[in-house]
Scaffold this motif. Structure first.
Motif, mmCIF file in Angstrom:
data_model
loop_
_atom_site.group_PDB
_atom_site.id
_atom_site.type_symbol
_atom_site.label_atom_id
_atom_site.label_comp_id
_atom_site.label_asym_id
_atom_site.label_seq_id
_atom_site.Cartn_x
_atom_site.Cartn_y
_atom_site.Cartn_z
ATOM 1 N N GLU A 17 1.207 -0.811 0.035
ATOM 2 C CA GLU A 17 0.285 0.220 0.077
ATOM 3 C C GLU A 17 0.439 0.825 0.461
ATOM 4 O OE1 GLU A 17 -3.388 0.358 -1.162
ATOM 5 O OE2 GLU A 17 -2.801 -1.675 -0.914
ATOM 6 N N ARG A 20 2.285 2.236 -3.205
ATOM 7 C CA ARG A 20 0.972 2.843 -4.737
ATOM 8 C C ARG A 20 0.694 4.512 -4.223
ATOM 9 N NH1 ARG A 20 -4.090 0.939 -2.679
ATOM 10 N NH2 ARG A 20 -4.742 2.050 -4.267
ATOM 11 N N LEU A 21 2.185 4.796 -3.278
ATOM 12 C CA LEU A 21 1.403 5.966 -2.980
ATOM 13 C C LEU A 21 1.930 7.453 -3.710
ATOM 14 C CD1 LEU A 21 1.557 6.111 1.030
ATOM 15 C CD2 LEU A 21 -0.315 6.445 -0.788
ATOM 16 N N ARG A 24 0.171 7.466 -7.386
ATOM 17 C CA ARG A 24 -0.664 7.815 -7.083
ATOM 18 C C ARG A 24 -0.516 9.523 -6.549
ATOM 19 N NH1 ARG A 24 -5.268 6.027 -2.855
ATOM 20 N NH2 ARG A 24 -7.288 7.199 -4.386
ATOM 21 N N GLU A 99 -10.250 5.417 2.743
ATOM 22 C CA GLU A 99 -10.811 6.277 1.456
ATOM 23 C C GLU A 99 -12.314 5.435 0.877
ATOM 24 O OE1 GLU A 99 -9.323 7.214 -3.015
ATOM 25 O OE2 GLU A 99 -7.543 5.231 -1.593
ATOM 26 N N HIS A 171 -4.090 7.043 1.644
ATOM 27 C CA HIS A 171 -4.657 6.907 0.929
ATOM 28 C C HIS A 171 -6.222 7.929 0.668
ATOM 29 C CE1 HIS A 171 -2.493 3.805 -2.338
ATOM 30 N NE2 HIS A 171 -2.120 3.585 -0.281
#
Length: 186
Positions: A17, A20-21, A24, A99, A171
């Motif tokens: 996770e 992914r930051l 994004r 989220e 997120h």
């Protein structure tokens, strides 16, 4: 350590996770002129810049506060006898921060003001790197090690809660930044 090489499922999930930051973040800010980056959406709320400022404020509060000390205690304690499990408060707060969940007001000390630091995106990404390094250092340690909430110190959570909460929170707000980008015509 990549998520694929982690032995601990919780750490593997956190690292995946976290990884992914930056992706994004890059999508949110790609091609965005400074004026749009700092523009308040028509329906109110924070600008994209203010969202990143909030993320920096929260991450600094955790990373310069209780997380490093708890991580040191967890590493000193050695291998856990039981797997990580969310605490009552940590589990509740993480669920509240998912989220797409309902809006929650940030504590006043973590609210972004009208003035945002110049390198806010870079500072956010640096805090993600610091968090990742701390999680990797804690691989194989007791993530149930207790720590005070940096918002309300009388309330306790555990190290795994703190890590998961920071990732979940990031997120959540990247989703907000994506919506804000669309709202200001980007």
């Amino acid at each position: 350590m990549s998520p694929e090489t982690s032995r601990d499922p919780m750490v593997a999930h956190l690292l995946a996770e976290l990884d992914r930051l930056p992706v994004r973040t890059g999508v949110v800010v790609a091609g965005m002129p400074e004026s749009k980056f700092r523009e308040i959406p028509p329906d109110g709320g924070w600008s994209v810049a203010q969202v990143f400022e909030h993320l920096c404020l929260v991450n600094e509060r955790y990373l310069s506060g209780p997380l490093p000390e708890a991580a040191t205690r967890a590493r000193t304690a050695g291998t856990p006898r039981r797997p990580w499990r969310a605490s009552l408060f940590g589990g509740w707060l993480t669920r509240a921060m998912r989220e797409g969940g309902r809006a929650v007001s940030a504590p006043r000390s973590m609210q972004a003001g009208p003035v945002v630091r110049e390198r806010v995106v870079e500072d956010f990404l640096a805090s993600v790197t610091r968090l990742r390094a701390l999680i990797v250092e804690c691989e194989g340690s007791d993530l149930r090690t207790s720590l005070p909430s940096p918002i309300l110190p009388i309330v306790r959570m555990n190290l795994g809660d703190g890590f998961l909460l920071m990732v979940t929170h990031a997120h959540r707000h990247l989703g907000q930044a994506e919506r804000t980008r669309r709202a200001v015509g980007m």
